[in-house]
Design a protein around this motif. Structure first.
Motif, PDB file in Angstrom:
ATOM      1  N   ASP A 196       0.863  -1.181   0.000  1.00 26.00           N
ATOM      2  CA  ASP A 196       0.000   0.000   0.000  1.00 26.00           C
ATOM      3  C   ASP A 196       0.902   1.234   0.000  1.00 26.00           C
ATOM      4  O   ASP A 196       2.084   1.142  -0.330  1.00 26.00           O
ATOM      5  CB  ASP A 196      -0.967  -0.016   1.182  1.00 26.00           C
ATOM      6  CG  ASP A 196      -0.270  -0.040   2.543  1.00 26.00           C
ATOM      7  OD1 ASP A 196       0.928   0.308   2.621  1.00 26.00           O
ATOM      8  OD2 ASP A 196      -0.931  -0.400   3.532  1.00 26.00           O
ATOM      9  N   ASP A 197       0.363   2.394   0.359  1.00 23.74           N
ATOM     10  CA  ASP A 197       1.150   3.627   0.356  1.00 23.74           C
ATOM     11  C   ASP A 197       2.293   3.602   1.373  1.00 23.74           C
ATOM     12  O   ASP A 197       3.266   4.330   1.234  1.00 23.74           O
ATOM     13  CB  ASP A 197       0.252   4.833   0.635  1.00 23.74           C
ATOM     14  CG  ASP A 197      -0.720   5.087  -0.498  1.00 23.74           C
ATOM     15  OD1 ASP A 197      -0.436   4.638  -1.634  1.00 23.74           O
ATOM     16  OD2 ASP A 197      -1.759   5.726  -0.267  1.00 23.74           O
ATOM     17  N   ASN A 198       2.169   2.773   2.421  1.00 21.99           N
ATOM     18  CA  ASN A 198       3.170   2.732   3.487  1.00 21.99           C
ATOM     19  C   ASN A 198       4.111   1.532   3.407  1.00 21.99           C
ATOM     20  O   ASN A 198       5.050   1.438   4.183  1.00 21.99           O
ATOM     21  CB  ASN A 198       2.463   2.694   4.850  1.00 21.99           C
ATOM     22  CG  ASN A 198       1.610   3.924   5.056  1.00 21.99           C
ATOM     23  OD1 ASN A 198       2.067   5.038   4.837  1.00 21.99           O
ATOM     24  ND2 ASN A 198       0.364   3.720   5.454  1.00 21.99           N
ATOM     25  N   SER A 223       5.989  -1.322   0.587  1.00 21.87           N
ATOM     26  CA  SER A 223       6.227  -1.820  -0.763  1.00 21.87           C
ATOM     27  C   SER A 223       7.064  -3.090  -0.675  1.00 21.87           C
ATOM     28  O   SER A 223       7.694  -3.370   0.343  1.00 21.87           O
ATOM     29  CB  SER A 223       6.936  -0.770  -1.614  1.00 21.87           C
ATOM     30  OG  SER A 223       8.203  -0.483  -1.088  1.00 21.87           O
TER      31      SER A 223
END
Length: 56
Positions: A25-27, A29
């Motif tokens: 997600d955005d936080n 990888s």
């Protein structure tokens, strides 16, 4: 070639990649390394290439 439909090994590798991708997600990888062979030594085991040469 439809390898994931014909071969359980390929199917499991693709499923592993999908699970890793779903965890991102955005936080967070991730990266998936698809390494065909790892050459090196392991205590108590013959090297991969030695086994292949012995079979020849």
């Amino acid at each position: 070639m439809c390898l994931t439909q014909k071969n359980p090994y390929f199917k499991s590798r693709m499923m592993q990649e999908e699970v890793c991708s779903a965890a991102c997600d955005d936080n967070f990888s991730c990266a998936v390394l698809e390494l065909p062979y790892i050459f090196g030594t392991q205590p108590g085991r013959k090297l991969v290439w030695v086994i292949l040469i012995e079979q020849m």
